[in-house]
Structure formats: C-alpha cells, structure tokens
Motif scaffolding. Sequence first.
Motif, PDB file in Angstrom:
ATOM      1  N   PRO A 178       5.549  17.002   2.685  1.00 44.96           N
ATOM      2  CA  PRO A 178       4.086  17.043   2.758  1.00 44.96           C
ATOM      3  C   PRO A 178       3.520  15.642   2.924  1.00 44.96           C
ATOM      4  CG  PRO A 178       4.814  17.298   0.491  1.00 44.96           C
ATOM      5  CD  PRO A 178       6.056  17.335   1.345  1.00 44.96           C
ATOM      6  N   PHE A 179       2.328  15.559   3.497  1.00 43.45           N
ATOM      7  CA  PHE A 179       1.657  14.269   3.655  1.00 43.45           C
ATOM      8  C   PHE A 179       1.157  13.760   2.305  1.00 43.45           C
ATOM      9  CE2 PHE A 179       1.261  15.490   8.141  1.00 43.45           C
ATOM     10  CZ  PHE A 179       1.477  14.278   8.773  1.00 43.45           C
ATOM     11  N   THR A 180       1.155  12.445   2.163  1.00 43.46           N
ATOM     12  CA  THR A 180       0.592  11.782   0.991  1.00 43.46           C
ATOM     13  C   THR A 180      -0.599  10.949   1.425  1.00 43.46           C
ATOM     14  OG1 THR A 180       2.740  11.651  -0.147  1.00 43.46           O
ATOM     15  CG2 THR A 180       1.029  10.088  -0.834  1.00 43.46           C
ATOM     16  N   CYS A 181      -1.677  11.022   0.665  1.00 45.73           N
ATOM     17  CA  CYS A 181      -2.850  10.204   0.983  1.00 45.73           C
ATOM     18  C   CYS A 181      -2.571   8.761   0.560  1.00 45.73           C
ATOM     19  CB  CYS A 181      -4.090  10.736   0.271  1.00 45.73           C
ATOM     20  SG  CYS A 181      -5.601   9.860   0.763  1.00 45.73           S
ATOM     21  N   ARG A 226       0.829  -1.208   0.000  1.00 39.52           N
ATOM     22  CA  ARG A 226       0.000   0.000   0.000  1.00 39.52           C
ATOM     23  C   ARG A 226       0.871   1.269   0.000  1.00 39.52           C
ATOM     24  NH1 ARG A 226      -5.283   0.539   1.048  1.00 39.52           N
ATOM     25  NH2 ARG A 226      -5.653  -1.350   2.268  1.00 39.52           N
ATOM     26  N   LEU A 227       1.891   1.283   0.853  1.00 43.51           N
ATOM     27  CA  LEU A 227       2.753   2.456   0.945  1.00 43.51           C
ATOM     28  C   LEU A 227       3.631   2.610  -0.291  1.00 43.51           C
ATOM     29  CD1 LEU A 227       3.663   2.162   4.708  1.00 43.51           C
ATOM     30  CD2 LEU A 227       2.448   4.072   3.661  1.00 43.51           C
ATOM     31  N   LYS A 228       4.118   1.486  -0.816  1.00 45.18           N
ATOM     32  CA  LYS A 228       4.939   1.545  -2.028  1.00 45.18           C
ATOM     33  C   LYS A 228       4.154   2.140  -3.187  1.00 45.18           C
ATOM     34  CE  LYS A 228       7.811  -1.304  -5.078  1.00 45.18           C
ATOM     35  NZ  LYS A 228       8.298  -2.691  -5.367  1.00 45.18           N
ATOM     36  N   LYS A 229       2.885   1.781  -3.264  1.00 48.06           N
ATOM     37  CA  LYS A 229       2.023   2.310  -4.317  1.00 48.06           C
ATOM     38  C   LYS A 229       1.872   3.827  -4.195  1.00 48.06           C
ATOM     39  CE  LYS A 229      -2.490   1.450  -6.468  1.00 48.06           C
ATOM     40  NZ  LYS A 229      -3.764   0.677  -6.365  1.00 48.06           N
ATOM     41  N   SER A 230       2.001   4.344  -2.963  1.00 46.30           N
ATOM     42  CA  SER A 230       1.883   5.787  -2.722  1.00 46.30           C
ATOM     43  C   SER A 230       3.244   6.476  -2.748  1.00 46.30           C
ATOM     44  CB  SER A 230       1.215   6.030  -1.360  1.00 46.30           C
ATOM     45  OG  SER A 230      -0.064   5.431  -1.303  1.00 46.30           O
ATOM     46  N   GLY A 231       4.308   5.717  -3.079  1.00 50.24           N
ATOM     47  CA  GLY A 231       5.637   6.297  -3.143  1.00 50.24           C
ATOM     48  C   GLY A 231       6.287   6.479  -1.788  1.00 50.24           C
ATOM     49  N   PHE A 233      -3.215   9.457   5.833  1.00 52.23           N
ATOM     50  CA  PHE A 233      -2.079  10.144   5.227  1.00 52.23           C
ATOM     51  C   PHE A 233      -0.804   9.711   5.948  1.00 52.23           C
ATOM     52  CE2 PHE A 233      -5.713  12.817   4.447  1.00 52.23           C
ATOM     53  CZ  PHE A 233      -5.518  13.347   3.172  1.00 52.23           C
ATOM     54  N   ALA A 234       0.312   9.745   5.224  1.00 49.00           N
ATOM     55  CA  ALA A 234       1.590   9.400   5.839  1.00 49.00           C
ATOM     56  C   ALA A 234       2.706  10.146   5.125  1.00 49.00           C
ATOM     57  CB  ALA A 234       1.833   7.890   5.767  1.00 49.00           C
TER      58      ALA A 234
END
Length: 304
Positions: free
Chosen positions: A79-82, A44-49, A71-72
């Motif tokens: 900045p936060f990423t969703c 999941r996190l890898k997909k969000s970079g 967000f993380a």
Amino acid sequence: MRKAIAVIVFYLLTVLAVHAKESETVLKKLTALRKRVTPRLLRRLKKSGLKYPPKDVFLRVYKFEGTVELFARNSLSAPFTCVTTYAAHNLPKNYYEQPSLVHLDAGPKEQQGDIKVPEGVFKVLYHNPWSSYHLSIALGYPNPADAIRAYKSKIITAKGKNTILQWWRDHGETIDKELIAGIPSLWSNKEAIPVGNEIFMHGKNVSIGCIPIGDKNIEEVFLLTDPRWVQGTEIHIYPFRFTNKKLSPMRRRYEKAKPWLKDFWQSLEEIDSYFEKTGSLPALYIDKDSGRYHIEYDQKRISY
C-alpha cells in the motif's frame, strides 16, 4: 521521389537529435538536483519507513483545501504511504463557503481561458527543466474524460474529441518513458485547443490554472517522479475532501447550479474512497458516452 525521401529522412534525424538533446538536458538537471535534494529526501522517506528511491509515487490534490499529498511505496504490491503534504499556493478560487458567493465556475476546467484547475485522474506527461516557474511537470490534460465532457458541452467538435482520444490511444502507454514526450502535437492541434492545455504542477507561488507548490517542493516532486525509477505517476485532483461533511451544503449548492457535477463528483468520490480503504490506486475505465470514471476491478491501473 528520392529527393522527397531524403527530406523526410533529414527531418526525422533532426527531430531525433533535438529529442535526444532535450532528454540529455533533463538528465543533467536531474543529476544536479539529485546531489542537492537527495539528503532531505532520504530523511523524509526514512521518517515514513520507506527507502530512497521509491518504486512508485502518487500525488493527490485537494483544490478547496489547497493541498498536495505525496504518497510513495517501495513495492508495487504494497500500500502507499503518505510521505508529506505540500501547500498549493494561489489556486484559482473556484469554491466558496458563503451561500452568497456561489459561482458557476465550480468544477473542473472545461475550456481554454476559464482559469480553472482540472479535476479527475491524470498522468505525468513529461518533466520540464526550462520552466519559468523553476521546474514543472506536465499533467495529461485534457484526458479522454475531459474530451468527452467537452464534446457533450459543445466546446469541441466530434473531430476535436476524436483527435484527443486518438492521441491517448497512440501515446497513453508510452508517455514520459523518454523524459520528453509527444504531447505538444496534441496541444497545438486547433481541434483540441478549445478544451485548454498546458496544465503543470510547478514551482513559485502563483498560478493561472496550474498547481504551484513552491521551488523547494517541486524539486522533490520533480526528482521522485523520475520515470526511470517509477512506472509512471498518477495525479488525482479533487474539488475538496469528500469526507468533510461540513462542506456538504456547499457541495449541494454547486450541484444544484450545475447538475452534471453530481455524477462527476460521485465518480471521483468513489475513486478517493477506494484509495482510502485499500491504499492502492484502482484500475479505471472511462465511459465513452458520459466521460464518467468507473472502477474496473479486474484490470491494472487506468486505461485510456
């Protein structure tokens, strides 16, 4: 005198032993979860970079839409990423689009038993692995803003308000640092109870004032908000998406029914807008007379 001192020492040692046992239980739960949940969090996190585990996590809830956004970020300066959006199941129906169904129960939780979900800016207090709803994280309700508004509405006395404010002065900077915190000392206080208490984000799909997001999803939130990795987690709870202009008529009806909501919601809208523009959480302070949130541009994060 010696006997009294001995009793006190014994009590403190007992409390520390129980505290350590509780923390050990949480750690075991987190370890077991990590083995099972980490693979899907990595994807999941890898997909969000992003890399796992993140250094900072933020949760945003919209009551009307029934959503919880996660967000993380891997750096406190980024900045936060969703990462994902969870469905919030069976939230109390405080909002309606039909003019004929305008109810006076709109707005944040105000007192015990009103079955409403709080609104505002909160912190994760502690992780509860014993929850009847699979797992849960406790929200810092009532916070100082809730206490001040409750006092203005005569729901609690000045003593009740001061009890809550003092608790946050004593514990606001240390909550969740040891996995189990001292919030029950506030929740069991008869002066503070009228405001309501024990608000959680938890598993399952039912609620009477909390935020249920399902067992699988709470496992992810439970693990990602581990205070050994992140420096405390903020949860912002909003009545609805302020950018949705189609909801403006509904908003005006509720603000007419409860005039104080206009300023309160405006303060929340400012916070949400700041986050949307910057991708970061604003530093806040709370007005001691009104309980209104204000953005403080030269401080870091929320100050209680």
